[in-house]
Design a protein around this motif. Structure first.
Motif, mmCIF file in Angstrom:
data_model
loop_
_atom_site.group_PDB
_atom_site.id
_atom_site.type_symbol
_atom_site.label_atom_id
_atom_site.label_comp_id
_atom_site.label_asym_id
_atom_site.label_seq_id
_atom_site.Cartn_x
_atom_site.Cartn_y
_atom_site.Cartn_z
ATOM 1 N N GLY A 225 0.799 -1.217 0.000
ATOM 2 C CA GLY A 225 0.000 0.000 0.000
ATOM 3 C C GLY A 225 0.827 1.261 0.000
ATOM 4 O O GLY A 225 0.379 2.311 -0.461
ATOM 5 N N ASP A 226 2.061 1.184 0.533
ATOM 6 C CA ASP A 226 2.894 2.386 0.577
ATOM 7 C C ASP A 226 3.734 2.565 -0.685
ATOM 8 O O ASP A 226 4.531 3.495 -0.760
ATOM 9 N N LEU A 227 3.545 1.699 -1.686
ATOM 10 C CA LEU A 227 4.167 1.928 -2.987
ATOM 11 C C LEU A 227 3.187 2.787 -3.790
ATOM 12 O O LEU A 227 2.447 2.302 -4.641
ATOM 13 N N ARG A 228 3.175 4.078 -3.501
ATOM 14 C CA ARG A 228 2.114 4.961 -3.978
ATOM 15 C C ARG A 228 2.071 5.073 -5.495
ATOM 16 O O ARG A 228 1.009 5.284 -6.076
ATOM 17 N N LEU A 229 3.212 4.939 -6.137
ATOM 18 C CA LEU A 229 3.244 5.071 -7.590
ATOM 19 C C LEU A 229 2.368 4.028 -8.264
ATOM 20 O O LEU A 229 1.703 4.330 -9.261
ATOM 21 N N CYS A 230 2.315 2.812 -7.706
ATOM 22 C CA CYS A 230 1.686 1.696 -8.410
ATOM 23 C C CYS A 230 0.610 0.961 -7.623
ATOM 24 O O CYS A 230 0.067 -0.031 -8.129
ATOM 25 N N HIS A 231 0.287 1.410 -6.414
ATOM 26 C CA HIS A 231 -0.660 0.645 -5.602
ATOM 27 C C HIS A 231 -2.030 0.527 -6.271
ATOM 28 O O HIS A 231 -2.702 -0.493 -6.137
ATOM 29 N N ALA A 232 -2.446 1.537 -7.022
ATOM 30 C CA ALA A 232 -3.769 1.515 -7.655
ATOM 31 C C ALA A 232 -3.671 1.356 -9.168
ATOM 32 O O ALA A 232 -4.517 1.835 -9.911
ATOM 33 N N CYS B 115 4.790 1.886 -14.061
ATOM 34 C CA CYS B 115 4.560 0.693 -13.251
ATOM 35 C C CYS B 115 4.864 -0.593 -14.007
ATOM 36 O O CYS B 115 5.128 -1.623 -13.390
ATOM 37 N N SER B 116 4.832 -0.549 -15.334
ATOM 38 C CA SER B 116 5.231 -1.736 -16.097
ATOM 39 C C SER B 116 6.697 -2.058 -15.847
ATOM 40 O O SER B 116 7.133 -3.198 -16.048
ATOM 41 N N LEU B 117 7.463 -1.072 -15.372
ATOM 42 C CA LEU B 117 8.889 -1.251 -15.089
ATOM 43 C C LEU B 117 9.168 -1.376 -13.598
ATOM 44 O O LEU B 117 9.906 -2.259 -13.167
ATOM 45 N N PHE B 118 8.567 -0.491 -12.800
ATOM 46 C CA PHE B 118 8.801 -0.521 -11.360
ATOM 47 C C PHE B 118 8.071 -1.680 -10.683
ATOM 48 O O PHE B 118 8.582 -2.273 -9.739
ATOM 49 N N ALA B 119 6.862 -1.988 -11.133
ATOM 50 C CA ALA B 119 6.052 -3.044 -10.515
ATOM 51 C C ALA B 119 5.405 -3.886 -11.603
ATOM 52 O O ALA B 119 4.182 -3.881 -11.762
ATOM 53 N N PRO B 120 6.200 -4.623 -12.390
ATOM 54 C CA PRO B 120 5.647 -5.394 -13.508
ATOM 55 C C PRO B 120 4.671 -6.462 -13.027
ATOM 56 O O PRO B 120 4.891 -7.098 -11.995
ATOM 57 N N VAL B 121 3.600 -6.628 -13.793
ATOM 58 C CA VAL B 121 2.588 -7.609 -13.421
ATOM 59 C C VAL B 121 3.223 -8.989 -13.355
ATOM 60 O O VAL B 121 4.147 -9.322 -14.102
ATOM 61 N N GLU C 110 14.143 -0.963 -1.994
ATOM 62 C CA GLU C 110 14.767 -0.280 -3.127
ATOM 63 C C GLU C 110 13.709 0.199 -4.115
ATOM 64 O O GLU C 110 13.786 1.315 -4.642
ATOM 65 N N VAL C 111 12.687 -0.624 -4.369
ATOM 66 C CA VAL C 111 11.603 -0.230 -5.267
ATOM 67 C C VAL C 111 10.881 0.997 -4.711
ATOM 68 O O VAL C 111 10.622 1.962 -5.428
ATOM 69 N N ARG C 112 10.546 0.958 -3.414
ATOM 70 C CA ARG C 112 9.853 2.090 -2.790
ATOM 71 C C ARG C 112 10.672 3.370 -2.922
ATOM 72 O O ARG C 112 10.153 4.429 -3.259
ATOM 73 N N GLN C 113 11.952 3.267 -2.634
ATOM 74 C CA GLN C 113 12.812 4.442 -2.637
ATOM 75 C C GLN C 113 12.895 5.069 -4.026
ATOM 76 O O GLN C 113 12.787 6.285 -4.185
ATOM 77 N N GLN C 114 13.062 4.238 -5.047
ATOM 78 C CA GLN C 114 13.219 4.762 -6.399
ATOM 79 C C GLN C 114 11.878 5.191 -7.003
ATOM 80 O O GLN C 114 11.791 6.223 -7.665
ATOM 81 N N ALA C 115 10.830 4.404 -6.768
ATOM 82 C CA ALA C 115 9.519 4.737 -7.332
ATOM 83 C C ALA C 115 8.948 6.004 -6.719
ATOM 84 O O ALA C 115 8.218 6.750 -7.381
ATOM 85 N N GLY C 116 9.280 6.268 -5.453
ATOM 86 C CA GLY C 116 8.760 7.455 -4.786
ATOM 87 C C GLY C 116 9.143 8.746 -5.484
ATOM 88 O O GLY C 116 8.420 9.749 -5.401
ATOM 89 N N SER C 117 10.269 8.726 -6.188
ATOM 90 C CA SER C 117 10.723 9.925 -6.890
ATOM 91 C C SER C 117 9.782 10.331 -8.025
ATOM 92 O O SER C 117 9.794 11.490 -8.446
#
Length: 324
Positions: A70-77, A121-127, A96-103
């Protein structure tokens, strides 16, 4: 400026078998509709490569499916609930994902393209599927063309890790543009307001821009000048309250001038009246101090008071590792 992290590549692992191709086509169909995207979490496969070597990099852990926190705000929804780790940018751990995606979270609020979240999100949080699927080159190009000018306003170039020629062409198996109709892109309406001025007075927004900025000040503005395609904010000589010194030097404070890059003609409601004080956040790019965000200092604002109270304890993403 160049990226410091290892860049992702879009190399494929060889031709797919008919069964693999059918599975991947089905996966892409899931990704192109919000209802079906939720079903993608059912593809809880662990049949990626049998060893830990991928795209020339050795991983300590085998790829796995994990819940998008839930705290991966870039891709949670984003439309599905499970992602593969390591991701397609070679981040191996969730911190590491959280830190970089947050930017990248502030970029979503700028509505520079309707597919910004899908692409990132296809890159930071790929399905989570049985093999990695990269974004199509046309998707990358559309998001880049819409968002790069906004990023340039803040002095951030389009980063090397997102260079579009690294991604597969559209006749390959890849994630296509989502916000299209009859083959024509229909972007979300982009604001015509100067990007540093297009911010709600919300604590969350203030804290995000605080993290992305080198420095933050409470100050008065003496005058605003046009400088070619930019707008210059000349600070009043009255005492300034430094909230974050960052790259500022004492001599900068004596004669402080901030540049609103490419902002000569775009609206900025905060500058309609120079009365009162302002919360100014910015960053140094070469010899200029660029404006990142500006807010009227409204003493009665609960959002502003909350942000200022928590500003020094804010846990910030490492922007410098993402955009340098």
């Amino acid at each position: 400026m160049k990226m410091t992290m290892t860049t992702a590549t879009a190399r494929r692992r060889g031709p797919a078998s008919p069964a693999e191709a059918a599975t991947l086509v089905l996966a892409l169909l899931f990704l192109t509709s919000s209802a079906a995207a939720a079903a993608a979490e059912e593809y809880d496969y662990y049949s990626w490569q049998s060893d830990n070597f991928h795209n020339g990099r050795f991983y300590a852990k085998q790829p796995q499916c994990v819940d998008i926190p839930g705290d991966l705000r870039l891709c949670h929804a984003v439309g599905y609930k499970r992602m593969r780790l390591p991701n397609l940018l070679e981040h191996e751990t969730m911190p590491e994902v959280r830190q970089q995606a947050g930017s990248w979270v502030p970029l979503l609020a700028k509505r520079c393209h309707g597919d910004t979240q899908v692409f990132l999100c296809s890159l930071f949080a790929p399905v989570c599927l049985d093999r990695p699927i990269y974004p199509c080159r046309s998707l990358c190009e559309a998001v880049r063309d819409g968002c790069a000018p906004v990023m340039e306003t803040y002095g951030f170039p389009w980063p090397d890790m997102l260079q579009c020629d690294k991604f597969p062409v559209d006749n390959d198996l890849c994630i296509p543009m989502q916000s299209s109709s009859a083959g024509h892109a229909t972007q979300a309406p982009a604001s015509k307001v100067c990007p540093p001025c297009d911010n709600e007075l919300k604590a969350e927004t203030i804290l995000e821009h605080y993290c992305a900025s080198d420095f933050a000040l409470k100050m008065k503005i003496k005058e605003v000048q046009r400088d070619r395609g930019d707008r210059k904010l000349v600070a009043a000589q009255k005492k300034k309250k430094v909230l974050k010194m960052g790259s500022l030097r004492k001599k900068d404070l004596k004669k402080l001038v901030l540049h609103l890059k490419n902002g000569a003609d775009c609206p900025c409601a905060q500058l309609d009246s120079l009365a009162g004080s302002f919360l100014i956040m910015g960053r140094r790019v070469e010899q200029q101090l660029l404006l990142m965000a500006i807010h009227k200092w409204e003493k009665r604002s609960k959002e502003l008071r909350y942000a200022i109270k928590h500003i020094k304890s804010q846990q910030c993403p490492t922007y410098h590792t993402v955009f340098q």
